[in-house]
Design a protein around this motif. Structure first.
Motif, PDB file in Angstrom:
ATOM      1  N   ILE A 175       0.848  -1.197   0.000  1.00 43.26           N
ATOM      2  CA  ILE A 175       0.000   0.000   0.000  1.00 43.26           C
ATOM      3  C   ILE A 175       0.880   1.242   0.000  1.00 43.26           C
ATOM      4  O   ILE A 175       1.968   1.253   0.602  1.00 43.26           O
ATOM      5  N   THR A 176       0.438   2.281  -0.701  1.00 39.66           N
ATOM      6  CA  THR A 176       1.204   3.516  -0.870  1.00 39.66           C
ATOM      7  C   THR A 176       0.373   4.708  -0.423  1.00 39.66           C
ATOM      8  O   THR A 176      -0.805   4.831  -0.794  1.00 39.66           O
ATOM      9  N   ALA A 177       0.970   5.587   0.366  1.00 38.98           N
ATOM     10  CA  ALA A 177       0.293   6.814   0.787  1.00 38.98           C
ATOM     11  C   ALA A 177       0.228   7.803  -0.365  1.00 38.98           C
ATOM     12  O   ALA A 177       1.194   7.962  -1.120  1.00 38.98           O
ATOM     13  N   LEU A 178      -0.916   8.459  -0.529  1.00 37.40           N
ATOM     14  CA  LEU A 178      -1.076   9.506  -1.535  1.00 37.40           C
ATOM     15  C   LEU A 178      -0.770  10.840  -0.882  1.00 37.40           C
ATOM     16  O   LEU A 178      -1.507  11.308  -0.013  1.00 37.40           O
ATOM     17  N   THR A 179       0.316  11.459  -1.304  1.00 42.10           N
ATOM     18  CA  THR A 179       0.793  12.685  -0.684  1.00 42.10           C
ATOM     19  C   THR A 179       0.425  13.902  -1.519  1.00 42.10           C
ATOM     20  O   THR A 179      -0.016  13.792  -2.664  1.00 42.10           O
ATOM     21  N   GLY A 180       0.607  15.099  -0.933  1.00 41.59           N
ATOM     22  CA  GLY A 180       0.341  16.341  -1.641  1.00 41.59           C
ATOM     23  C   GLY A 180      -1.112  16.468  -2.047  1.00 41.59           C
ATOM     24  O   GLY A 180      -2.025  16.013  -1.347  1.00 41.59           O
ATOM     25  N   ALA A 181      -1.361  17.076  -3.207  1.00 35.96           N
ATOM     26  CA  ALA A 181      -2.726  17.306  -3.668  1.00 35.96           C
ATOM     27  C   ALA A 181      -3.472  15.998  -3.905  1.00 35.96           C
ATOM     28  O   ALA A 181      -4.697  15.938  -3.786  1.00 35.96           O
ATOM     29  N   ALA A 182      -2.757  14.921  -4.235  1.00 36.20           N
ATOM     30  CA  ALA A 182      -3.405  13.632  -4.441  1.00 36.20           C
ATOM     31  C   ALA A 182      -4.050  13.115  -3.164  1.00 36.20           C
ATOM     32  O   ALA A 182      -4.960  12.281  -3.211  1.00 36.20           O
ATOM     33  N   GLY A 183      -3.588  13.605  -2.021  1.00 34.54           N
ATOM     34  CA  GLY A 183      -4.152  13.188  -0.751  1.00 34.54           C
ATOM     35  C   GLY A 183      -5.155  14.160  -0.173  1.00 34.54           C
ATOM     36  O   GLY A 183      -5.643  13.951   0.947  1.00 34.54           O
ATOM     37  N   ASP A 184      -5.490  15.210  -0.928  1.00 33.05           N
ATOM     38  CA  ASP A 184      -6.396  16.239  -0.404  1.00 33.05           C
ATOM     39  C   ASP A 184      -7.864  15.890  -0.563  1.00 33.05           C
ATOM     40  O   ASP A 184      -8.723  16.452   0.125  1.00 33.05           O
ATOM     41  N   SER A 185      -8.203  15.008  -1.497  1.00 34.74           N
ATOM     42  CA  SER A 185      -9.592  14.674  -1.778  1.00 34.74           C
ATOM     43  C   SER A 185      -9.863  13.238  -1.363  1.00 34.74           C
ATOM     44  O   SER A 185      -8.950  12.404  -1.311  1.00 34.74           O
ATOM     45  N   GLN A 186     -11.120  12.929  -1.060  1.00 37.87           N
ATOM     46  CA  GLN A 186     -11.518  11.573  -0.724  1.00 37.87           C
ATOM     47  C   GLN A 186     -11.999  10.900  -2.005  1.00 37.87           C
ATOM     48  O   GLN A 186     -13.145  11.040  -2.413  1.00 37.87           O
ATOM     49  N   TRP A 187     -11.100  10.162  -2.663  1.00 44.15           N
ATOM     50  CA  TRP A 187     -11.381   9.601  -3.972  1.00 44.15           C
ATOM     51  C   TRP A 187     -12.375   8.449  -3.853  1.00 44.15           C
ATOM     52  O   TRP A 187     -12.210   7.550  -3.028  1.00 44.15           O
TER      53      TRP A 187
END
Length: 382
Positions: A175-187
């Motif tokens: 599993i990989t953490a989504l950092t920066g803007a990729a982690g700002d929204s609940q996909w």
């Protein structure tokens, strides 16, 4: 949104499993294709869960990913006395082409939690809640949220990766953490680009606004190349594609698909858990403008449940012409209830935007990544 089921519900779900599920409405599918009643029966026989998202496999089958899971194949997973966290927080099924049979995939051979939870919990007890599956080649990616054990709050966005082997056998790869803007929204959903170059994701954020019954949410989108699901620095994110408070009220999940001749279509659960209807959005360009359909459709709770959420589209599944298979899930806070925690299905009209499609030399040129000003984000984290 992760709606964690109270532990007490595990002890009462057995009463639901022994009862009649109810047939659900029939559709106009051909005799070779499963109808809505078959989908309802199939998923009820396979799982009790608070999410049902799907994606097509290369062999024509589908992967269905589920969230918090109380029962598999008609058997309650475990009771409060012997499960420290009550139940698996994810499970996976394979649906074969032309059937409504959901073959639950056990991970017992790997020593996974409860024999069905593919992604292990973090050391602090937080867990992964699956949301948006995508398949590229022999890789299955599932984007979802890390949920705290104590408060049930979202602690970050992550991508889990699996390999798909012979016979659609799955192997968890990490599993990989989504950092920066990729982690700002609940996909909440992933759909293939119509030109076959990558994935379009939809997400939501609570941003405030007016005219909303529940928390006003803004819809975000991201274009992700096929090779970049676990590389957030390569994501092209556009926040605020559909601002909150415009007379609609997006649910936590907005599930989007592209349909030739109809453009982009998305379904959401209006007002999230406080509402009772499904809402449709249409656009010719993925970046908008998006239009809200005037017609809405009931999303009734399953027997014994108090509210509904997580509307998901299933574009790879058969449906009558001009319609799409859509699911939603139910839950209940009251530990004394016997909530039938199972996804429900319906066929809904796809529709089209009112205005004519934009005139371009390339049918999809206005839908490609050039229309998004990339938000470059931080490095990867594993």
């Amino acid at each position: 949104m992760s709606c964690r089921v109270p532990i007490a519900a595990v002890a009462t779900v057995a009463a639901i499993l022994s009862g009649h599920c109810g047939p659900g409405p029939a559709s106009a599918r051909s005799g070779q294709e499963p109808d809505l009643a078959a989908y309802d029966r199939g998923v009820a026989a396979a799982v009790r869960s608070d999410l049902a998202a799907s994606v097509r496999l290369p062999d024509g089958g589908q992967v269905y990913v589920f969230g918090d899971t109380l029962a598999v194949n008609g058997q309650v997973i475990c009771g409060p006395s012997r499960c420290p966290h009550g139940y698996p927080h994810d499970s996976i099924a394979i649906q074969r082409p032309g059937t409504a049979t959901f073959q639950m995939q056990s991970c017992a051979s790997t020593g996974c939690p409860y024999e069905w939870q593919w992604v292990p919990d973090w050391p602090d007890g937080s867990y992964f809640w699956m949301a948006a599956p995508a398949v590229t080649g022999n890789s299955l990616y599932v984007i979802g949220e890390r949920i705290s054990q104590s408060a049930g709050a979202v602690e970050g966005e992550y991508t889990a990766r699996f390999t798909v082997g012979a016979g659609d056998a799955l192997t968890y790869q990490g599993i990989t953490a989504l950092t920066g803007a990729a982690g700002d929204s609940q996909w909440g959903s992933a759909t293939a680009d119509p030109d076959g170059r990558g994935w379009w994701l939809t997400g939501t954020r609570t941003t405030g606004g007016t005219g909303c019954v529940a928390d006003c949410k803004t819809m975000d989108i991201a274009y992700v190349p096929f090779t970049a699901m676990t590389h957030p620095s390569a994501w092209h994110v556009q926040l605020g594609t559909l601002p909150s408070g415009e007379g609609y009220d997006l649910g936590t999940v907005v599930s989007m698909s592209y349909v030739t001749g109809h453009g982009w279509v998305a379904f959401t659960k209006r007002d999230d858990i406080t509402g009772s209807v499904l809402e449709r959005l249409n656009a010719w360009q993925v970046t908008g403008p998006w239009q809200v359909a005037t017609q809405q459709w009931q999303a009734k709770p399953a027997p014994g449940c108090g509210w509904t959420y997580s509307a998901e589209t299933h574009p790879a599944s058969p449906a009558p012409a001009g319609q799409m298979l859509v699911s939603w899930v139910s839950n209940q806070d009251d530990p004394g209830t016997t909530c039938d925690l199972r996804p429900q299905f319906t066929d809904l009209p796809i529709g089209s935007p009112d205005r004519a499609p934009p005139r371009t030399d390339d049918d999809h040129s206005s839908e490609r990544t050039e229309c998004i000003h990339p938000v470059r984000v931080g490095g990867d984290a594993s």
